[in-house]
Design a protein around this motif. Structure first.
Motif, PDB file in Angstrom:
ATOM      1  N   THR A 109      39.843  30.486  24.043  1.00 24.34           N
ATOM      2  CA  THR A 109      38.867  31.339  24.801  1.00 24.34           C
ATOM      3  C   THR A 109      39.216  32.785  24.724  1.00 24.34           C
ATOM      4  O   THR A 109      37.962  33.626  24.731  1.00 24.34           O
ATOM      5  CB  THR A 109      38.872  30.631  26.505  1.00 24.34           C
ATOM      6  OG1 THR A 109      38.500  29.339  26.311  1.00 24.34           O
ATOM      7  CG2 THR A 109      37.499  31.303  26.989  1.00 24.34           C
TER       8      THR A 109
ATOM      9  N   SER B  90      39.555  39.163  23.395  1.00 24.32           N
ATOM     10  CA  SER B  90      40.473  39.727  24.412  1.00 24.32           C
ATOM     11  C   SER B  90      41.941  39.965  23.665  1.00 24.32           C
ATOM     12  O   SER B  90      42.401  39.006  22.899  1.00 24.32           O
ATOM     13  CB  SER B  90      40.318  38.876  25.824  1.00 24.32           C
ATOM     14  OG  SER B  90      39.301  38.875  26.319  1.00 24.32           O
TER      15      SER B  90
ATOM     16  N   ASP C 107      34.462  29.780  28.503  1.00 23.41           N
ATOM     17  CA  ASP C 107      34.024  31.147  28.418  1.00 23.41           C
ATOM     18  C   ASP C 107      32.923  31.489  29.333  1.00 23.41           C
ATOM     19  O   ASP C 107      32.831  32.402  30.338  1.00 23.41           O
ATOM     20  CB  ASP C 107      33.622  31.541  26.972  1.00 23.41           C
ATOM     21  CG  ASP C 107      32.902  33.068  27.076  1.00 23.41           C
ATOM     22  OD1 ASP C 107      33.660  34.050  27.535  1.00 23.41           O
ATOM     23  OD2 ASP C 107      32.081  33.148  26.443  1.00 23.41           O
TER      24      ASP C 107
ATOM     25  N   ARG D  74      33.544  37.225  32.986  1.00 23.81           N
ATOM     26  CA  ARG D  74      34.235  38.468  32.383  1.00 23.81           C
ATOM     27  C   ARG D  74      34.381  39.557  33.271  1.00 23.81           C
ATOM     28  O   ARG D  74      33.792  39.925  34.021  1.00 23.81           O
ATOM     29  CB  ARG D  74      33.619  38.900  31.181  1.00 23.81           C
ATOM     30  CG  ARG D  74      33.503  37.658  30.092  1.00 23.81           C
ATOM     31  CD  ARG D  74      32.612  38.233  28.719  1.00 23.81           C
ATOM     32  NE  ARG D  74      32.350  37.097  27.947  1.00 23.81           N
ATOM     33  CZ  ARG D  74      32.535  37.221  26.526  1.00 23.81           C
ATOM     34  NH1 ARG D  74      32.784  38.233  25.985  1.00 23.81           N
ATOM     35  NH2 ARG D  74      32.344  36.131  25.748  1.00 23.81           N
ATOM     36  N   THR D  75      35.626  40.258  33.062  1.00 23.33           N
ATOM     37  CA  THR D  75      36.076  41.569  33.868  1.00 23.33           C
ATOM     38  C   THR D  75      35.700  42.716  33.291  1.00 23.33           C
ATOM     39  O   THR D  75      35.522  42.686  32.042  1.00 23.33           O
ATOM     40  CB  THR D  75      37.588  41.344  33.964  1.00 23.33           C
ATOM     41  OG1 THR D  75      38.122  40.124  34.407  1.00 23.33           O
ATOM     42  CG2 THR D  75      37.850  42.557  34.909  1.00 23.33           C
ATOM     43  N   GLU D  76      34.925  43.451  34.189  1.00 20.13           N
ATOM     44  CA  GLU D  76      34.429  44.578  33.579  1.00 20.13           C
ATOM     45  C   GLU D  76      35.621  45.521  32.823  1.00 20.13           C
ATOM     46  O   GLU D  76      36.350  45.764  33.554  1.00 20.13           O
ATOM     47  CB  GLU D  76      33.710  45.619  34.664  1.00 20.13           C
ATOM     48  CG  GLU D  76      32.622  46.418  34.423  1.00 20.13           C
ATOM     49  CD  GLU D  76      32.150  47.148  35.514  1.00 20.13           C
ATOM     50  OE1 GLU D  76      31.864  48.186  35.375  1.00 20.13           O
ATOM     51  OE2 GLU D  76      31.912  46.536  36.586  1.00 20.13           O
TER      52      GLU D  76
ATOM     53  N   GLY E  99      36.778  44.464  30.142  1.00 16.42           N
ATOM     54  CA  GLY E  99      37.549  43.376  29.356  1.00 16.42           C
ATOM     55  C   GLY E  99      38.641  42.682  30.001  1.00 16.42           C
ATOM     56  O   GLY E  99      39.089  43.201  30.966  1.00 16.42           O
ATOM     57  N   ASP E 100      39.037  41.554  29.474  1.00 15.60           N
ATOM     58  CA  ASP E 100      40.133  40.727  29.922  1.00 15.60           C
ATOM     59  C   ASP E 100      41.344  40.708  29.201  1.00 15.60           C
ATOM     60  O   ASP E 100      41.389  41.214  27.803  1.00 15.60           O
ATOM     61  CB  ASP E 100      39.654  39.328  29.937  1.00 15.60           C
ATOM     62  CG  ASP E 100      38.574  39.284  31.207  1.00 15.60           C
ATOM     63  OD1 ASP E 100      39.043  39.042  32.201  1.00 15.60           O
ATOM     64  OD2 ASP E 100      37.354  38.754  31.022  1.00 15.60           O
TER      65      ASP E 100
ATOM     66  N   TYR F 272      44.669  37.991  28.624  1.00 16.66           N
ATOM     67  CA  TYR F 272      44.989  36.724  28.787  1.00 16.66           C
ATOM     68  C   TYR F 272      46.737  36.477  28.903  1.00 16.66           C
ATOM     69  O   TYR F 272      47.156  37.277  27.918  1.00 16.66           O
ATOM     70  CB  TYR F 272      44.562  35.750  27.759  1.00 16.66           C
ATOM     71  CG  TYR F 272      42.928  35.339  28.227  1.00 16.66           C
ATOM     72  CD1 TYR F 272      42.542  33.977  28.550  1.00 16.66           C
ATOM     73  CD2 TYR F 272      42.043  36.168  27.944  1.00 16.66           C
ATOM     74  CE1 TYR F 272      41.438  33.739  28.931  1.00 16.66           C
ATOM     75  CE2 TYR F 272      40.649  36.004  28.259  1.00 16.66           C
ATOM     76  CZ  TYR F 272      40.382  34.659  28.570  1.00 16.66           C
ATOM     77  OH  TYR F 272      39.196  34.194  28.667  1.00 16.66           O
TER      78      TYR F 272
ATOM     79  N   ARG G 195      36.534  35.608  23.274  1.00 18.63           N
ATOM     80  CA  ARG G 195      36.171  36.830  23.987  1.00 18.63           C
ATOM     81  C   ARG G 195      36.432  38.022  23.118  1.00 18.63           C
ATOM     82  O   ARG G 195      36.018  39.349  23.561  1.00 18.63           O
ATOM     83  CB  ARG G 195      36.785  36.830  25.530  1.00 18.63           C
ATOM     84  CG  ARG G 195      36.310  35.894  26.388  1.00 18.63           C
ATOM     85  CD  ARG G 195      36.754  36.119  27.742  1.00 18.63           C
ATOM     86  NE  ARG G 195      35.855  35.066  28.636  1.00 18.63           N
ATOM     87  CZ  ARG G 195      35.756  35.129  29.929  1.00 18.63           C
ATOM     88  NH1 ARG G 195      36.773  35.963  30.566  1.00 18.63           N
ATOM     89  NH2 ARG G 195      35.308  34.378  30.809  1.00 18.63           N
TER      90      ARG G 195
END
Length: 511
Positions: A231, A237, A201, A206-208, A210-211, A213, A235
């Motif tokens: 992971t 996600s 992590d 992290r992507t602005e 949210g991510d 996967y 997050r």
């Protein structure tokens, strides 16, 4: 108290309504995944499963996997994930070897009769007491193979107080593929697995906004489990589940779901790029991070990906015995394509010889690893553990080099090395050269028995589309481009190569 299930529980507490699992049109929020995992924990406890007991899970990338995985952990038990391609005899071996008390098994499909194999394996195993089926039809309460999970969960509370486990208690037993003798179970503690997820992590920004996967690597394997599921859940996600990799479908899903994070093995990247170029498919624009491991990616594939997607694949390295991540090309440092980067936070690496002596400078030598990620040992195999762990260092069986900046590169598996006429030939090196030929799409190099040289070098080649080169022409070209003892004397064209479910080329089937 430290339990790996905190990855799910924390996200369920902090973002209950956010999507945890995407599967086809299904969207399951964190609160629901946590509730079902609580029901699974209550079920296991009601059947006599206690702290420290082993529970085997045979399941592809479908929502059942996280439900059951985290339910087992909550109950204080140890998860024993099984490869879904195992035959019944092999399932029985894993159940006996791990002392599993229960097997929770996906029903399967006509192409993959997992339920049938699981039941046969369960019946042949000595001490396994419970067999529960995960039906292929959603919410089905009956199965021809035995008790359905949905019937068993009926009336089970969605509340459960997670059993207190110590950091060093075993969370997961991962079976290594058993290239030498029978598969062995690597015991990984809650701390091993949790710190590895926390480090992943921290390592991948992290992507602005949210991510998202994509879970296309099998979750029963350490790479998919830690880097994607654990992971991703850490997050909070969405984790998009794909039961089997198909390049066209993967590209569609990535575009539709806005996938930002992809972890895959080199053959998967090769498949995606081949599809994009052959059919003019647009590369998904949402992707921000692409990581690769499992085996070395050919430089050609890395260059092609960067040209096609506009950013590079980050290569890393690890083994089941190292939870699995040990080193990576890390953001914020120079990326060196073709290397496995530098050790992750809290981990040390060095090169050693066969007698554990440290090899200074570039090497080559066998890669040894020490840190928070090293397994407790092989389950019930003190001798096998003593062979690979000494003073906290784990010897990997991989031959590597190290450059002046501390970046490691894998030459090859020690056991894949070919000894031709007394010279060491590293298949990976030969493969890299052959991959640079325009007529070669994918290649695997192995050693075959030879009367006078001991071993001879053979290349299995998938030719590029519309390629017109002959096998003899390719050998002649290789002779021009490699040392006399290295180039393959035998080339065989193939339409496909045998692969594991996680996309690694099965060299032992080619020998």
């Amino acid at each position: 108290m430290l339990n790996l299930s905190i990855l799910l529980e924390d996200s369920a507490r902090n973002r209950p309504d956010d999507t945890a699992i995407v599967f086809g049109d299904m969207r399951l929020p964190y609160s629901m995944v946590d509730t079902v995992a609580n029901q699974v924990a209550n079920l296991l406890v009601s059947r006599g499963i206690r702290k420290g007991d082993k529970v085997a899970l045979a399941c592809p990338n479908v929502p059942y996997f996280p439900f059951v995985y985290f339910g087992i952990l909550k109950a204080g038990a140890t998860v024993v994930p099984l490869n879904v391609l195992l035959k019944s005899r092999e399932i029985a071996y894993h159940l006996d070897d791990s002392d599993a008390k229960a097997l929770i098994c996906f029903e399967g499909t006509p192409e993959l009769p997992l339920g049938e194999r699981g039941k046969e394996g369960f019946e042949a195993a000595q001490g396994c007491e419970h067999f529960i089926v995960l039906p292929a039809t959603a919410l089905a309460v009956e199965s021809e193979y035995g008790e359905s999970i949905w019937a068993a969960l009926d009336g089970m509370s969605g509340q459960f107080e997670t059993v207190q486990t110590a950091p060093d208690d075993t969370a997961v037993i991962l079976y290594t593929s058993g290239t030498t003798g029978q598969p062995k179970g690597a015991e990984l503690s809650h701390q091993n697995m949790l710190v590895n997820a926390l480090t992943c992590d921290k390592m991948f920004p992290r992507t602005e906004g949210g991510d998202v996967y994509l879970a296309v690597l099998p979750l029963f394997h350490s790479f998919g489990q830690t880097v994607v599921q654990n992971t991703g859940f850490l997050r909070g996600s969405p984790v998009v589940l794909m039961p089997r990799f198909e390049p066209g479908e993967a590209l569609e899903i990535m575009a539709k779901e806005g996938v930002t994070f992809l972890a895959a093995v080199p053959t998967m990247y090769w498949g995606l790029l081949t599809k994009i170029h052959a059919e003019g498919v647009t590369a998904p624009t949402s992707l921000r991070i692409a990581v690769s491991g499992g085996s070395g990616a050919p430089i050609e594939t890395l260059n092609d990906f960067e040209k096609t997607f506009g950013f590079g694949i980050l290569e890393g390295y690890g083994l089941s015995e190292t939870s699995p991540v040990a080193s990576f090309n890390q953001i914020g440092r120079v990326t060196k394509p073709g290397t496995i980067g530098t050790p992750i936070w809290g981990v040390e690496m060095k090169l050693i010889d066969t007698d554990w002596n440290t090899v200074e400078g570039e090497g080559p030598g066998e890669i040894a690893i020490r840190g928070h990620n090293i397994m407790k040992g092989y389950y019930n195999r003190p001798e096998a553990t003593a062979e690979v762990v000494k003073d906290g260092w784990f010897r990997s069986g991989d031959i590597g080099t190290r450059d002046a900046d501390g970046y490691y590169s894998i030459f090859d598996r020690a056991k894949d090395m070919i000894i031709r006429g007394g010279f060491n030939v590293y298949p990976r090196e030969v493969e890299e050269v052959l991959m640079s030929h325009p007529a070669v799409s994918l290649v695997a190099v192995v050693g075959i028995a030879h009367d006078s040289h001991g071993e001879e070098v053979k290349a299995y080649v998938i030719p590029a589309k519309d390629a017109s080169v002959t096998e003899d022409e390719l050998i002649a070209w290789a002779k021009e481009n490699m040392a006399a003892y290295k180039y393959p004397r035998v080339v065989e064209f193939r339409e496909s190569l045998p692969m594991t479910i996680s996309g690694k080329i099965l060299k032992r089937e080619l020998r």
